[in-house]
Design a protein around this motif. Structure first.
Motif, short mmCIF file in Angstrom:
data_model
loop_
_atom_site.label_atom_id
_atom_site.label_comp_id
_atom_site.label_asym_id
_atom_site.label_seq_id
_atom_site.Cartn_x
_atom_site.Cartn_y
_atom_site.Cartn_z
N GLY A 84 0.82 -1.20 0.00
CA GLY A 84 0.00 0.00 0.00
C GLY A 84 0.86 1.25 0.00
N VAL A 85 0.20 2.39 0.21
CA VAL A 85 0.87 3.69 0.19
C VAL A 85 0.79 4.31 1.59
N TYR A 86 1.92 4.87 2.03
CA TYR A 86 2.03 5.40 3.39
C TYR A 86 2.64 6.80 3.36
N ILE A 87 2.19 7.64 4.27
CA ILE A 87 2.84 8.93 4.50
C ILE A 87 4.11 8.66 5.29
N SER A 88 5.21 9.25 4.88
CA SER A 88 6.50 8.92 5.49
C SER A 88 7.43 10.12 5.53
N MET A 136 -2.27 5.27 3.94
CA MET A 136 -3.14 6.05 3.06
C MET A 136 -4.13 5.17 2.33
N ARG A 137 -3.64 4.14 1.65
CA ARG A 137 -4.52 3.26 0.88
C ARG A 137 -3.79 1.97 0.58
N GLY A 138 -4.54 0.96 0.17
CA GLY A 138 -3.95 -0.29 -0.24
C GLY A 138 -3.41 -0.22 -1.65
N GLU A 139 -2.76 -1.28 -2.08
CA GLU A 139 -2.22 -1.34 -3.44
C GLU A 139 -3.34 -1.54 -4.45
N ILE A 140 -3.27 -0.81 -5.55
CA ILE A 140 -4.31 -0.86 -6.58
C ILE A 140 -3.67 -1.13 -7.94
N LYS A 141 -4.33 -1.94 -8.76
CA LYS A 141 -3.90 -2.12 -10.14
C LYS A 141 -4.70 -1.16 -11.02
N PHE A 142 -3.99 -0.27 -11.72
CA PHE A 142 -4.64 0.72 -12.57
C PHE A 142 -4.65 0.24 -14.02
N ASN A 143 -5.53 0.85 -14.82
CA ASN A 143 -5.68 0.45 -16.22
C ASN A 143 -4.57 1.00 -17.10
N SER A 144 -3.88 2.04 -16.64
CA SER A 144 -2.83 2.64 -17.46
C SER A 144 -1.86 3.40 -16.56
N ALA A 145 -0.69 3.71 -17.14
CA ALA A 145 0.30 4.50 -16.41
C ALA A 145 -0.23 5.90 -16.10
N GLU A 146 -1.04 6.44 -17.02
CA GLU A 146 -1.60 7.78 -16.81
C GLU A 146 -2.58 7.78 -15.64
N GLU A 147 -3.37 6.74 -15.55
CA GLU A 147 -4.33 6.62 -14.44
C GLU A 147 -3.57 6.48 -13.11
N LEU A 148 -2.48 5.73 -13.14
CA LEU A 148 -1.64 5.59 -11.95
C LEU A 148 -1.07 6.94 -11.54
N LYS A 149 -0.55 7.69 -12.51
CA LYS A 149 0.04 8.98 -12.20
C LYS A 149 -1.01 9.92 -11.58
N GLU A 150 -2.22 9.91 -12.09
CA GLU A 150 -3.27 10.76 -11.53
C GLU A 150 -3.52 10.43 -10.06
#
Length: 310
Positions: free
Chosen positions: A220-224, A277-291
């Protein structure tokens, strides 16, 4: 802090105040033990001495090899920071494992010049854990040392323990784990080269390689915050297998440091985890991930702004 690797190595001609434990996590309960030792050193002139084992007894006796909340090196550093003067880190070998409870305490009294012993109320010692606080009270009279028993520290009316903290970290509940420890969870690691995916989507990260026996929070993603040398930086850290890029099952620990563009490859850094912050997510594209990463970054920056205001 002086460090000894066996009780037989101990050669200081001073009376000691002693505590014993696994000290995995150095949580709030452990801190109280250390604080009591430090107070005795200041008040009575006894040298503060903590004893622990190279490997947790449960790993030797029952073959349980849990990842460590703190590595042995980190534990030594934390005990030093607690103000303890002497640390004895001994192997939990067959000789120690089969030592009868009374003989084990006698060993401490004679070899370590122990005049005061501080333990938790659940302390077990000696062969098959046969010794307990009741026996300790009897032995303290026989061997002429003072004994102080510290009640277990509780949170939400539940005992604080390394097992409980480990479970929270495994679930990614970093804020709760930090609360139980009374400090922030951290991972040390060397900055290594990754696949440069962050660079390609204009979201650069540093990748670290931690110790193999270090417990890693869930994906996942963490504030650090990141410590590099004496400098502290704010950021967000992603732990995972980069499913958007079908990157296999190799775990990566990547931190995006806010407003940072220095080359730190090969340096040892410390990643301190503040909040999930949130768990790990699989996005449909690199652009969606960047957003999503931009949203994560903004949320992280808001966190630090609000914390600063507090």
């Amino acid at each position: 802090m002086k460090i000894f690797n066996s009780i037989d190595e101990f050669n200081l001609e001073c009376d000691t105040a002693v505590t014993i434990g696994k000290f995995d996590g150095l949580h709030r309960g452990h801190k109280i033990l250390c604080e009591n030792l430090f107070a005795l050193e200041k008040k009575e002139g006894l040298t503060s001495l903590a004893i622990s084992f190279v490997d947790p007894p449960i790993s030797i006796v029952h073959g349980v090899n849990d990842k460590k909340i703190v590595t042995n090196e980190e534990r030594r550093s934390l005990i030093r920071d607690a103000g303890i003067s002497v640390f004895v880190e001994i192997p939990f070998d067959e000789q120690i494992m089969k030592t009868e409870p009374g003989d084990f305490i006698k060993l401490l009294a004679e070899k370590l010049n122990m005049k005061y012993l501080i333990v938790g109320s659940d302390f077990k010692f000696g062969y098959k854990g046969a010794g307990d606080v009741k026996l300790l009270k009897e032995l303290s009279k026989e061997m002429s040392f003072s004994l102080k028993v510290i009640d277990k520290v509780k949170d939400d009316n539940i005992d604080i323990s390394s097992t409980r903290i480990r479970d929270e970290i495994k679930k990614g509940h970093i804020k709760k784990a930090n609360q139980l420890m009374g400090r922030n969870y951290f991972i040390y690691g060397e900055v290594v080269y990754g696949r440069q995916i962050g660079q390609k989507i204009d979201f650069p990260t540093i990748n670290i390689k931690p110790s193999k026996d270090k417990l890693i929070p869930s994906n996942g993603v963490y504030i650090s915050v990141v410590q590099i040398g004496k400098n502290i930086y704010q950021g967000i850290t992603n732990i995972g297998i980069r499913p958007t890029f079908d990157d296999g099952d190799e775990l990566s620990i990547e931190t995006h440091i806010f407003n940072f563009d220095s080359n730190v490859y090969g340096k040892e850094v410390k990643i301190v985890f503040l909040e999930e912050m949130r768990g790990e997510i699989k996005f449909n594209s690199a652009e969606e991930l960047k957003e999503q990463l931009v949203k994560d970054k903004n949320r992280g920056m808001d966190f630090f702004t609000n914390e600063h205001v507090k």
